[in-house]
Design a protein around this motif. Structure first.
Motif, PDB file in Angstrom:
ATOM      1  N   ALA A 196      -5.417  13.336 -26.540  1.00 26.82           N
ATOM      2  CA  ALA A 196      -6.300  13.985 -27.517  1.00 26.82           C
ATOM      3  C   ALA A 196      -6.475  15.427 -27.066  1.00 26.82           C
ATOM      4  N   THR A 197      -6.158  16.355 -27.959  1.00 27.85           N
ATOM      5  CA  THR A 197      -6.212  17.772 -27.599  1.00 27.85           C
ATOM      6  C   THR A 197      -7.010  18.547 -28.639  1.00 27.85           C
ATOM      7  N   GLY A 198      -7.965  19.314 -28.175  1.00 27.04           N
ATOM      8  CA  GLY A 198      -8.733  20.195 -29.063  1.00 27.04           C
ATOM      9  C   GLY A 198      -9.467  19.464 -30.172  1.00 27.04           C
ATOM     10  N   VAL A 199      -9.949  18.266 -29.894  1.00 29.52           N
ATOM     11  CA  VAL A 199     -10.584  17.468 -30.951  1.00 29.52           C
ATOM     12  C   VAL A 199     -11.958  18.056 -31.309  1.00 29.52           C
ATOM     13  N   ARG A 200     -12.194  18.162 -32.614  1.00 26.17           N
ATOM     14  CA  ARG A 200     -13.490  18.658 -33.124  1.00 26.17           C
ATOM     15  C   ARG A 200     -14.013  17.695 -34.172  1.00 26.17           C
ATOM     16  N   ARG A 201     -15.337  17.530 -34.198  1.00 21.69           N
ATOM     17  CA  ARG A 201     -15.955  16.738 -35.263  1.00 21.69           C
ATOM     18  C   ARG A 201     -17.431  17.112 -35.354  1.00 21.69           C
ATOM     19  N   SER A 202     -17.882  17.441 -36.546  1.00 13.40           N
ATOM     20  CA  SER A 202     -19.320  17.704 -36.699  1.00 13.40           C
ATOM     21  C   SER A 202     -19.904  16.812 -37.784  1.00 13.40           C
ATOM     22  N   LYS A 206     -19.363  11.477 -26.402  1.00 16.06           N
ATOM     23  CA  LYS A 206     -18.451  10.420 -25.939  1.00 16.06           C
ATOM     24  C   LYS A 206     -18.169   9.408 -27.045  1.00 16.06           C
ATOM     25  N   THR A 207     -19.240   8.881 -27.662  1.00 11.88           N
ATOM     26  CA  THR A 207     -19.054   7.868 -28.701  1.00 11.88           C
ATOM     27  C   THR A 207     -18.289   8.457 -29.880  1.00 11.88           C
ATOM     28  N   THR A 208     -18.600   9.688 -30.239  1.00 14.99           N
ATOM     29  CA  THR A 208     -17.909  10.332 -31.363  1.00 14.99           C
ATOM     30  C   THR A 208     -16.408  10.411 -31.081  1.00 14.99           C
ATOM     31  N   LEU A 209     -16.042  10.825 -29.858  1.00  6.17           N
ATOM     32  CA  LEU A 209     -14.618  10.909 -29.517  1.00  6.17           C
ATOM     33  C   LEU A 209     -13.980   9.524 -29.563  1.00  6.17           C
ATOM     34  N   LEU A 210     -14.652   8.527 -29.008  1.00  5.52           N
ATOM     35  CA  LEU A 210     -14.083   7.175 -28.990  1.00  5.52           C
ATOM     36  C   LEU A 210     -13.887   6.653 -30.409  1.00  5.52           C
ATOM     37  N   LEU A 216     -11.941   5.106 -36.483  1.00  4.70           N
ATOM     38  CA  LEU A 216     -13.127   4.851 -37.302  1.00  4.70           C
ATOM     39  C   LEU A 216     -13.796   6.126 -37.783  1.00  4.70           C
ATOM     40  N   LEU A 217     -13.311   7.272 -37.306  1.00  2.59           N
ATOM     41  CA  LEU A 217     -13.905   8.546 -37.695  1.00  2.59           C
ATOM     42  C   LEU A 217     -12.759   9.563 -37.771  1.00  2.59           C
ATOM     43  N   VAL A 218     -12.714  10.307 -38.863  1.00  3.25           N
ATOM     44  CA  VAL A 218     -11.646  11.300 -39.023  1.00  3.25           C
ATOM     45  C   VAL A 218     -12.098  12.608 -38.368  1.00  3.25           C
ATOM     46  N   PRO A 219     -11.307  13.166 -37.450  1.00  2.00           N
ATOM     47  CA  PRO A 219     -11.718  14.419 -36.805  1.00  2.00           C
ATOM     48  C   PRO A 219     -11.578  15.601 -37.759  1.00  2.00           C
ATOM     49  N   ASP A 220     -12.349  16.670 -37.509  1.00  2.00           N
ATOM     50  CA  ASP A 220     -12.218  17.895 -38.314  1.00  2.00           C
ATOM     51  C   ASP A 220     -11.007  18.704 -37.860  1.00  2.00           C
TER      52      ASP A 220
END
Ligand SMILES: Nc1ncnc2c1ncn2[C@@H]1O[C@H](COP(=O)(O)OP(=O)(O)OP(=O)(O)O)[C@@H](O)[C@H]1O
Ligand SMILES: [Mg+2]
Length: 311
Positions: free
Chosen positions: A12-18, A48-52, A58-62
């Motif tokens: 996982a590289t440069g992962v973002r999610r808001s 941590k949970t958001t990345l997992l 279960l969650l689409v990254p931005d």
């Protein structure tokens, strides 16, 4: 360590999610290799949970790029789910079904035939030490037993990549040791294990590598065997048969210390050399020192220095 997209493991590289204005993950790099246990460590709210959840499809990254067992969780979620096991921090268990039915249900969802389902469920119940509860409703299990059931549920389809969010929470000391042995065993067999935890002393013995995250970013990535030992700021606890004499010497030497308690008094020192000097000074001043030891492991010391809680 870098992983190519075709590799097994996690890249996982440069992962973002808001979330509605909250930048939960602002730029995380997390790599985990097959055959290793990687710890994901960070304070509450670090992401941590958001990345997992992103890794678990279960969650689409931005933004950022993610590969789990060689596949992209966004564009190939089914391929990822077939190869990945996910154990969340809180389980929704179907309270009315029995532990055996619960595991057989998941085995069916993963496409195992009836005979394999039965064998797999029995083996996993055994592994979780839940054999005697096999035919009781899940609702009667204790918190730790539910936690163990949720953990083996993630193993139903023998995944190549295992994601565990705080798996040790709610477990008693024996179950923690068993969890550690189970995860080490899976890693030995080639599984990629990524486990988030706050219990640093557990991770110290369990993990081959740790990735530290804070405020949505990766702030450190260490091989546990190579963590700085002896040079980091860390707390030490000193116990004396004459506490007043101990405090007098500490004050005289200008060493900051905490409130004295029944276990002794805590000081924060810059490393082993400063500890050696302080101990020599106390002995020279004839302070009767009964105990002088670091508090917490080297992982804890590294974590504290990374999250800026050391002086
Ligand atoms: N669905 C959501 N909606 C809004 N904000 C969220 C949501 N999920 C997480 N957040 C926020 O994102 C941040 C990171 O949360 P996350 O649960 O990933 O942290 P964590 O590292 O797992 O923390 P903990 O150690 O407490 O489990 C927090 O500030 C949290 O409030
Ligand atoms: Mg969490």
């Amino acid at each position: 360590m870098t992983l190519r997209p075709g590799d097994a493991g996690i890249a996982a590289t440069g992962v973002r999610r808001s979330f509605a204005g909250v930048d939960a993950v602002r730029g995380m790099d997390v790599h985990a290799a097959p055959g290793e246990v990687t710890g994901l460590v960070g304070p509450n709210g670090a992401g941590k949970t958001t990345l997992l959840l992103v890794l678990a499809t279960l969650l689409v990254p931005d933004g950022g790029s993610v590969r789990v067992a060689g596949h992209d969780p966004v564009t190939e979620p089914r391929a990822v789910r077939a190869r990945m096991g996910w154990s969340p921090d809180v389980f929704g268990l179907y309270e009315g079904v029995t532990a055996r039915e619960y595991l057989e249900f998941y085995a069916a969802a993963y496409g195992l035939d009836a005979a394999r389902r039965r064998r797999r469920a029995a083996a996993l119940l055994d592994q979780a030490r839940l054999g005697e509860f096999a035919d009781r409703p899940v609702g009667v299990l204790s918190r730790g037993q539910k936690q163990r059931l949720g953990l083996v549920r993630a193993l139903v389809h023998e995944p190549a990549v295992l994601l565990l969010d705080e798996p040790a929470s709610g477990l008693d000391p024996r179950s923690r040791v068993e969890l550690r042995e189970l995860l080490r065993e899976l890693a030995r067999a080639g599984t990629t294990v990524l486990v988030s935890s706050h219990v640093l002393s557990d991770l110290e013995e369990l993990a081959d590598r740790v990735v530290f995250v804070d405020a949505g970013r990766t702030v450190g990535d260490h091989r546990v065997a190579a963590l700085p030992r002896g040079t980091a700021w860390r707390p030490w606890r000193i116990r004396s048969l004459d506490p007043a004499a101990l405090l007098a010497v500490l004050d005289q030497a200008g060493v900051d210390h905490g409130e004295p308690g029944s276990g002794g008094v805590d000081v924060v020192l810059a490393g082993d050399e400063e500890a050696v000097d302080l101990l020599a000074m106390l002995v020279a001043a004839r302070v009767p020192v009964a105990a002088f030891q670091p508090v917490g492991g080297s992982l804890e010391a590294a974590f504290l220095s990374l999250t800026d809680q050391a002086p």
